[in-house]
Design an enzyme around this catalytic site. Structure first.
Site, PDB file in Angstrom:
ATOM      1  N   LYS A 125       0.814  -1.201   0.000  1.00 27.64           N
ATOM      2  CA  LYS A 125       0.000   0.000   0.000  1.00 27.64           C
ATOM      3  C   LYS A 125       0.860   1.269   0.000  1.00 27.64           C
ATOM      4  CE  LYS A 125      -1.966   0.230   4.042  1.00 27.64           C
ATOM      5  NZ  LYS A 125      -1.704   1.480   4.781  1.00 27.64           N
ATOM      6  N   THR A 126       1.754   1.345   0.954  1.00 28.08           N
ATOM      7  CA  THR A 126       2.612   2.520   1.050  1.00 28.08           C
ATOM      8  C   THR A 126       3.501   2.639  -0.174  1.00 28.08           C
ATOM      9  OG1 THR A 126       2.688   2.049   3.398  1.00 28.08           O
ATOM     10  CG2 THR A 126       4.156   3.764   2.594  1.00 28.08           C
TER      11      THR A 126
ATOM     12  N   ASP B 270      -3.620   8.126   2.467  1.00 30.74           N
ATOM     13  CA  ASP B 270      -3.295   6.821   3.040  1.00 30.74           C
ATOM     14  C   ASP B 270      -4.379   6.462   4.056  1.00 30.74           C
ATOM     15  OD1 ASP B 270      -1.850   4.588   3.557  1.00 30.74           O
ATOM     16  OD2 ASP B 270      -0.384   5.557   4.859  1.00 30.74           O
ATOM     17  N   GLU B 271      -4.562   5.171   4.333  1.00 30.57           N
ATOM     18  CA  GLU B 271      -5.527   4.713   5.346  1.00 30.57           C
ATOM     19  C   GLU B 271      -6.890   5.370   5.161  1.00 30.57           C
ATOM     20  OE1 GLU B 271      -4.488   2.349   7.154  1.00 30.57           O
ATOM     21  OE2 GLU B 271      -2.465   2.692   7.933  1.00 30.57           O
TER      22      GLU B 271
ATOM     23  N   GLN C 101      -9.461  -3.031   7.813  1.00 30.10           N
ATOM     24  CA  GLN C 101      -8.553  -2.507   8.832  1.00 30.10           C
ATOM     25  C   GLN C 101      -9.062  -1.203   9.419  1.00 30.10           C
ATOM     26  OE1 GLN C 101      -4.224  -2.977   8.141  1.00 30.10           O
ATOM     27  NE2 GLN C 101      -4.811  -3.778   6.139  1.00 30.10           N
TER      28      GLN C 101
ATOM     29  N   ARG D 201      -0.079  -8.455  11.225  1.00 27.09           N
ATOM     30  CA  ARG D 201       1.204  -7.772  11.440  1.00 27.09           C
ATOM     31  C   ARG D 201       2.359  -8.753  11.369  1.00 27.09           C
ATOM     32  NH1 ARG D 201      -0.082  -3.878   9.425  1.00 27.09           N
ATOM     33  NH2 ARG D 201      -1.931  -5.111   9.015  1.00 27.09           N
TER      34      ARG D 201
END
Length: 723
Positions: free
Chosen positions: A32-33, A219-220, A250, A602
């Site tokens: 994603k990043t 983001d997010e 998430q 994670r």
DNA sequence: TTGGTCCATCTTTTT
DNA sequence: GATGGACCAA
């Protein structure tokens, strides 16, 4: 520069797809990043975008920093491309805009940002003013209601007093906003709220920012609230280049106003939007992904994702039932010690929990074992009393209208200004239509002629002992650097002797002050405003350092966006995870599940899931049920060679049947120390200790060859051999 | 009137 | 196990 190398097909599509609205639904660990940073770099490098026209928004400063360095790296380590690119959190961005445009707003550019402690003390005062019963109308609940309204962009006049509580809340809201402005202060929600108001109400301002920010990346995205979404729409305009990345699974900040349905809203508002799905995972083993999917697939109304990896199955997940939370913590510490001996870096381990309170037992265990650890959040640095004190002094100097800070430090350290004197001061301020700080400053300027008849001698002397230094600091605030101001204040108020009381705690507090001095030192060239803003907007996640080679302790919330080779999730008990406060709300329960999902995903290589057989939640320790999520994990993914798994499986089965049957009376003691008993799995043993606990009996038994076990009479099928 | 000490209260997650 | 409120001594 090579912004396109090492991207898979989907990622490449996301990075290079043409302008417009783009929604990337990215599973955990799917890059994603990476996609976000590559797109920003690609825009600048290959599409010739002006870096100044690029805005990238994140939720934490840490994420922003990380993104900055990755973009710099992508652009060939050439810092020259970056200047002007806007990277930051929603809140920091808004604060910047509001300071710039303050002359159009009902506060000055010196406004301070109130954190939750400040909000609380302000609201407590208001509850008192309104003569409300703080039990029934707790400041926390009122603030929560107000916060929700602000996040939905509902102002005081629009706030619906549809229930009795809301009628009261409306009055509190009204007062609260008035007081904030009187303090020249904004709370976190205000930063977003006022920015949206500003852009909606001023066509020229809106046009200017739209012209400036041609390319917006978020983001997010699943964690945006209504205000943030409105802000994005306002800034991106009718022909947007708006690129949002998120994962509804998430979304864990609903309680803070976040609404993952913004993902659906986005697709409705931008019918032409491209949607790109990233499902390939580059982080975890397939086993870990399978566990994650088994859990999250039980949430209703979601788009299923098929997470896959090329890494292979990997090890199975380890389940362990500890006796109590101390035992649980010891298991974690011992396992980490073992893994470390096997060559693993301690920093590769993370321990995650639902509530901060759970960290204490862990810290104890680490301390006792003499092993270092680092902790995210818990008692946040900037939330500590001594830090808040010193910051309050600085805030007051920066913005004398800040009553909350004034009242905090007026008598800290004690200088004879008690309730009565404070009341007199406030009354005087009220009568003269001035702020209490103004009264103090006038008092300092001419102590004798003014107000002398209105304040008794004692109060006047006491107030003067504060007013005089205050006026001196204010004279110096322009010429002094932050660190000089800090030292001046510390010196004048003799803060060290106040907090150093000979205890270790006092010592620690002074060390914290030193740490703040250090931080202030780094802000020498930026000035007080920037320093205070940074202090207000740092988050717990930002405090994590990678330098120390030690395991990380953190909440599941704080874990989002991070990854670790080895992850322990503790407290998998019903009532802890999922948390009991969520039991009666299906939406909240779905979020608890997502929280667990975030924790699981994670982990890169190994995952340990722990629960405790008995646990202290609030009050006395009670027997606890295994978390329902444990039942959702397919048994074949679970490591079977851990001896206690059987105990756990049996216990969980027994608990289920037990809780469905009517409560039993107090148990009778059946066992005594010294008895010889037989257990179907552990064989023969000797009872060491027994204890009746409500409706059951706990027995400690030493088994031949199996060691000491804690068992419960109703569950363990024990046969008494002889006494 | 101030300031210290004691006790009850509650403890989800945080920009 | 911190935090705020009540109580009491100086």
């Amino acid at each position: 520069m090579d912004t396109l190398a090492n991207l898979n097909t989907r990622q490449l599509e996301a990075v290079t797809t043409s302008s417009g609205a783009v929604l990337v639904l990215a599973g955990p660990g799917s890059g994603k990043t990476r996609v976000l940073t590559h797109r920003a770099a690609y825009r600048v490098h290959s599409m010739g975008a002006d870096p100044r026209a690029v805005m990238a928004v994140t939720f934490t400063n840490k994420a922003a920093r990380e993104m900055t360095s990755r973009i710099v790296e992508l652009l060939g380590g050439d810092q020259a491309h970056l200047p002007g690119m806007t990277l930051g959190t929603f809140h920091a961005l808004c604060a910047r805009i509001l300071r710039r445009e303050a002359d159009r707003l009902p506060f000055t550019r010196e406004f301070v940002i109130f954190d939750d402690t400040d909000q609380n003390s302000l609201m407590r005062e208001i509850v008192k003013q309104l003569g409300l019963d703080p039990k029934q109308y707790s400041p926390a609940r009122l603030l929560d209601t107000i916060s929700r309204a602000k996040n939905e962009l509902i102002d005081v006049t629009e706030f619906a007093s549809d229930t009795y509580f809301n009628e009261i809340a409306a009055r509190a809201y009204q007062r609260y906003q008035e007081q904030l402005l009187l303090n020249n202060a904004l709370d976190f929600d205000d930063l977003l709220f006022w920015t949206v108001r500003l852009l909606r109400g001023h066509d020229d301002v809106r046009a200017a920012y739209r012209r400036r920010y041609q390319h917006i990346l978020v983001d997010e995205f699943q964690d945006t609230n209504s205000a943030q979404y409105a802000l994005l729409r306002l800034l991106s305009g009718p022909e947007p280049d708006l690129f949002v990345v998120g994962d509804p699974d998430q979304s864990i900040y609903r309680w803070r106003g976040a609404d993952y349905r913004n993902v659906h809203r986005f697709q409705e508002d931008y019918p032409q939007a491209q949607t790109i799905l990233l499902e390939q995972n580059y982080r975890s083993t397939q086993t870990i992904l399978d566990v994650a999917m088994a859990v999250i697939d039980r949430n209703p109304g979601r788009r299923r994702k098929q997470l896959f990896t090329e890494r292979g199955a990997g090890r199975r997940v380890t389940l362990h039932e500890a006796y109590d939370e101390a035992d649980e913590a010891n298991f974690v510490v011992e396992t980490i010690a073992l893994l470390t001996q096997g060559g693993l870096d301690p920093r590769d381990c993370a321990v995650m929990y639902r509530t901060n309170a759970q960290s204490r037992t862990l810290e104890d265990a680490f301390l006792r074992a003499g092993l270092p650890y680092q902790i995210v959040g818990a008692q946040r640095f900037y939330g500590r009393r001594e830090i808040k004190d010193l910051i309050a002094y600085l805030r007051l100097i920066h913005n004398p209208a800040d009553r909350v800070s004034l009242l905090r430090v007026l008598n800290t350290p004690p200088r004879g200004i008690g309730d009565k004197t404070v009341a007199a001061l406030l009354q005087l301020a009220e009568a003269h239509q001035k702020g209490p700080s103004d009264i103090l400053l006038e008092l300092a300027a001419s102590p004798d002629d003014l107000f002398s008849e209105l304040l008794d001698r004692r109060s006047r002397t006491a107030l003067l002992s504060f007013a005089k230094p205050l006026s001196r600091w204010l004279e110096r605030r322009e010429s002094y650097s932050v660190i000089e101001l800090v030292d001046e204040v510390l010196e004048t108020i003799a803060y060290r002797s106040y907090i150093e009381d000979g205890t270790e705690e006092g010592e620690q507090r002074w060390e914290n002050i030193q740490e703040l001095r250090q931080a202030a030192h780094e802000f020498t060239e930026f000035g007080l405003t920037t320093f205070l803003e940074r202090v207000a907007l740092v988050s717990d996640q930002d405090t994590l350092s990678e330098e120390q080679n030690a395991p990380t302790l953190l909440t599941l919330h704080a874990a989002k966006g991070l990854e670790f080779p080895v992850v322990f999730i503790i407290g998998l008990d019903d009532g802890v995870l999922p948390h009991q406060r969520s039991f009666d709300d299906p939406e909240a329960m779905a979020e608890e599940r997502r929280l667990f999902y975030v924790g699981v995903t994670r982990a890169r290589d190994r995952l340990f899931l722990l629960r405790a057989f008995r646990r202290r939640l609030a009050g006395p320790s009670t027997l606890s049920e295994p978390s329902r999520y444990l039942h959702d994990i397919p048994p074949e993914l679970v490591d079977g060679d851990v001896p206690s798994v059987q105990t756990w499986a049996q216990a969980s089965y027994d608990f289920q049947t037990k809780w469905e049957s009517p409560p039993r009376p107090l148990a009778q003691a059946r066992f005594r120390a010294g008895m010889r008993v037989r257990h179907p799995a552990f064989g023969e043993g000797i009872v060491i200790d027994t204890q009746v606990d409500l409706d059951d009996e706990e027995i400690v038994i030493e088994f031949t060859g199996e060691g000491v076990k804690h068992l419960v009479a109703s569950m363990a099928q024990l046969e008494i051999l002889d006494s």
